[in-house]
Design an enzyme around this catalytic site. Structure first.
Site, PDB file in Angstrom:
ATOM      1  N   HIS A 250     -24.179   4.768  -0.594  1.00 19.27           N
ATOM      2  CA  HIS A 250     -24.071   5.001  -2.037  1.00 19.27           C
ATOM      3  C   HIS A 250     -25.448   5.347  -2.624  1.00 19.27           C
ATOM      4  O   HIS A 250     -25.749   5.011  -3.768  1.00 19.27           O
ATOM      5  CB  HIS A 250     -23.453   3.797  -2.763  1.00 19.27           C
ATOM      6  CG  HIS A 250     -22.002   3.603  -2.467  1.00 19.27           C
ATOM      7  ND1 HIS A 250     -21.073   3.264  -3.427  1.00 19.27           N
ATOM      8  CD2 HIS A 250     -21.301   3.706  -1.318  1.00 19.27           C
ATOM      9  CE1 HIS A 250     -19.874   3.165  -2.871  1.00 19.27           C
ATOM     10  NE2 HIS A 250     -19.996   3.431  -1.577  1.00 19.27           N
TER      11      HIS A 250
ATOM     12  N   ASP B 180     -12.811  10.344   1.858  1.00 24.82           N
ATOM     13  CA  ASP B 180     -13.313  10.788   0.557  1.00 24.82           C
ATOM     14  C   ASP B 180     -14.811  10.629   0.407  1.00 24.82           C
ATOM     15  O   ASP B 180     -15.463   9.845   1.090  1.00 24.82           O
ATOM     16  CB  ASP B 180     -12.593  10.055  -0.574  1.00 24.82           C
ATOM     17  CG  ASP B 180     -12.743   8.532  -0.488  1.00 24.82           C
ATOM     18  OD1 ASP B 180     -12.728   8.009   0.637  1.00 24.82           O
ATOM     19  OD2 ASP B 180     -12.870   7.888  -1.544  1.00 24.82           O
TER      20      ASP B 180
ATOM     21  N   GLU C  21     -10.702   5.998  -0.627  1.00 19.38           N
ATOM     22  CA  GLU C  21     -11.124   4.607  -0.425  1.00 19.38           C
ATOM     23  C   GLU C  21     -12.028   4.137  -1.555  1.00 19.38           C
ATOM     24  O   GLU C  21     -12.052   2.960  -1.887  1.00 19.38           O
ATOM     25  CB  GLU C  21     -11.847   4.476   0.918  1.00 19.38           C
ATOM     26  CG  GLU C  21     -12.142   3.049   1.339  1.00 19.38           C
ATOM     27  CD  GLU C  21     -13.379   2.447   0.680  1.00 19.38           C
ATOM     28  OE1 GLU C  21     -13.388   1.224   0.427  1.00 19.38           O
ATOM     29  OE2 GLU C  21     -14.336   3.203   0.410  1.00 19.38           O
ATOM     30  N   GLU C  22     -12.769   5.061  -2.146  1.00 15.02           N
ATOM     31  CA  GLU C  22     -13.800   4.685  -3.125  1.00 15.02           C
ATOM     32  C   GLU C  22     -13.261   4.426  -4.532  1.00 15.02           C
ATOM     33  O   GLU C  22     -14.031   4.079  -5.419  1.00 15.02           O
ATOM     34  CB  GLU C  22     -14.864   5.797  -3.210  1.00 15.02           C
ATOM     35  CG  GLU C  22     -15.601   6.082  -1.910  1.00 15.02           C
ATOM     36  CD  GLU C  22     -16.594   5.001  -1.530  1.00 15.02           C
ATOM     37  OE1 GLU C  22     -16.711   4.000  -2.277  1.00 15.02           O
ATOM     38  OE2 GLU C  22     -17.248   5.142  -0.495  1.00 15.02           O
TER      39      GLU C  22
ATOM     40  N   ARG D 286     -16.543  -9.990  12.489  1.00 18.93           N
ATOM     41  CA  ARG D 286     -16.433 -11.317  11.897  1.00 18.93           C
ATOM     42  C   ARG D 286     -14.959 -11.683  11.777  1.00 18.93           C
ATOM     43  O   ARG D 286     -14.158 -10.924  11.217  1.00 18.93           O
ATOM     44  CB  ARG D 286     -17.085 -11.390  10.513  1.00 18.93           C
ATOM     45  CG  ARG D 286     -17.031 -12.809   9.930  1.00 18.93           C
ATOM     46  CD  ARG D 286     -17.755 -12.916   8.599  1.00 18.93           C
ATOM     47  NE  ARG D 286     -17.730 -14.291   8.111  1.00 18.93           N
ATOM     48  CZ  ARG D 286     -18.559 -15.250   8.480  1.00 18.93           C
ATOM     49  NH1 ARG D 286     -19.515 -14.973   9.346  1.00 18.93           N
ATOM     50  NH2 ARG D 286     -18.465 -16.465   8.000  1.00 18.93           N
TER      51      ARG D 286
END
Length: 399
Positions: free
Chosen positions: A370, A78, A135-136, A177
């Protein structure tokens, strides 16, 4: 970069594909064109394809050999509701929407990996390629909906992996990580209700702005006085709305907060403290407070074994100098966290270019995601797709 990329792959074609996706961005649960493109390409490569998962999601499955081992690789599709400011030839043609987070790149990467995996077939088991919508959108986005619709029952995975581009690091470097890597993200809306009136007679009112202002200051003590200093938290006030005229005390005031943490226990403590502070601050001024606490993404936690395996693959293929095995955690959030609550796995980052540096291919200065001036760095396509194929071969290699 030390890797020799597969010369049988037409990498320029995947650059063109990525740029085509960039021209035609689609917001969450509206990725109809993108989903059709993905499904058509997967079928052409020999994958079994299921469309319509969580509305616009696509899952491609390839089986080889007789092993019962299974891996899931996920890409998001998206775009964001941002007006693009770049002037590249492939800039968004959709007003008010753009791929400002690189999901066009993530989709192209996984499709390129799909071709490498299908052509080489150097694995014994099952590969599920998960192309996720929305996802957003926050807590109710695509990953959660896919899981609720039976993603892992329909497409069983022993482990699941995802990758995101990361501006600020050299293009093609890999970052990992173990453990908590990205924060939970909650939205809180607090409405303070009082009694409005003329600004000249404040004693006849109950001023909600005073209660809101007092709460704003008190909320800052949560991080400094209630949470262990070794635990990272964020309590940020994004909006403060009250009144419409300078000489009128309003009936209500409204705050919106962004709240982030790396521990479920700390997340619970934050909610309890925010509710108590807002309620009692309002009460002390004769007002009331309504707290709408909206849980978003959970903490993203990478499992130990899967992260170590992914690091090992990256080192073997790209050299230790291009791998950061213990990168700093991020206060941003990601809905792949929902998938990692269901299955072991690893979410990793690939460098997208040093922020402020000029991309020689486009002339754009690299910026953070963004941002209306952002563009995915196509130099990441080959290393990222090569990594996915190598990880698949590592986990599902002949026994």
């Amino acid at each position: 970069m030390t890797a020799n990329f597969d010369t049988a792959i037409d990498w320029d074609a995947y650059v063109a594909l990525r740029r085509d996706l960039h021209r035609h961005p689609e917001l969450g649960f509206q990725e109809f064109r993108s989903a059709r493109l993905v499904a058509d390409r997967l079928r052409a490569l020999g994958y079994d394809v299921v469309e319509g998962v969580a509305g616009t999601g696509v899952v491609g499955t390839l089986r080889n050999g007789d092993s019962s081992r299974r891996i899931g690789l996920r890409a998001d599709m998206d775009a964001l509701p941002i007006q693009e400011s770049t002037r590249v030839d492939w800039a968004s043609e959709v007003p008010g929407a753009m791929h400002a987070c690189g999901h066009d790149g993530h989709t192209a990467i996984l499709l390129a990996a799909a071709e490498i995996i299908a052509r080489k077939r150097k694995f014994d088991g099952t590969v599920h390629l998960i192309f996720q919508p929305a996802e957003e959108l926050g807590g109710g986005g695509g990953a959660r909906r896919m899981i609720e619709e039976g993603l892992f029952e329909r497409f069983p995975c022993d482990a699941v992996f995802a990758m995101h581009n990361m501006p600020g690091w050299p293009a093609g470097q890999f970052l990992f990580r173990e453990g908590a890597m990205m924060a939970s993200s909650d939205r809180v809306v607090v409405t303070f209700n009082g009694k409005g009136g003329h600004a000249a007679v404040p004693h006849r009112t109950v001023d909600p702005t005073i209660a809101a202002a007092s709460a704003i200051m008190a909320l800052q003590t949560i991080a400094s006085r209630n949470i262990d200093p070794l635990d990272s938290v964020v309590v940020s006030i994004g909006t403060l709305q009250a009144g419409a005229a300078y000489n009128v005390i309003p009936d209500s005031a409204r705050l919106e907060l962004s709240v982030r943490a790396f521990s479920p226990a700390v997340r619970d403590e934050l909610e309890a403290r925010i509710r108590r502070i807002c309620t009692l601050q309002a009460e002390s001024y004769g007002a009331t407070a309504q707290v709408d606490y909206q849980r978003g993404y959970p903490v993203l936690v990478n499992t130990a074994d899967e992260t170590r395996e992914a690091v090992e693959v990256a080192r073997r293929v790209f050299g230790a100098e291009n791998v950061q095995p213990d990168t700093e955690p991020l206060m941003g959030s990601e809905d792949f966290a929902y998938m990692l609550r269901e299955r072991p796995g690893c979410y990793l980052l690939i460098g997208n270019g040093v922020i402020g540096a000029t991309d020689p291919g486009t002339g754009l200065r690299h910026c953070m995601v963004h941002n209306p001036g952002y563009d995915f760095n196509d130099a990441c396509l080959a290393p990222a797709a090569t990594f996915w194929a190598a990880l698949t071969e590592y986990r599902l290699g002949p026994q």
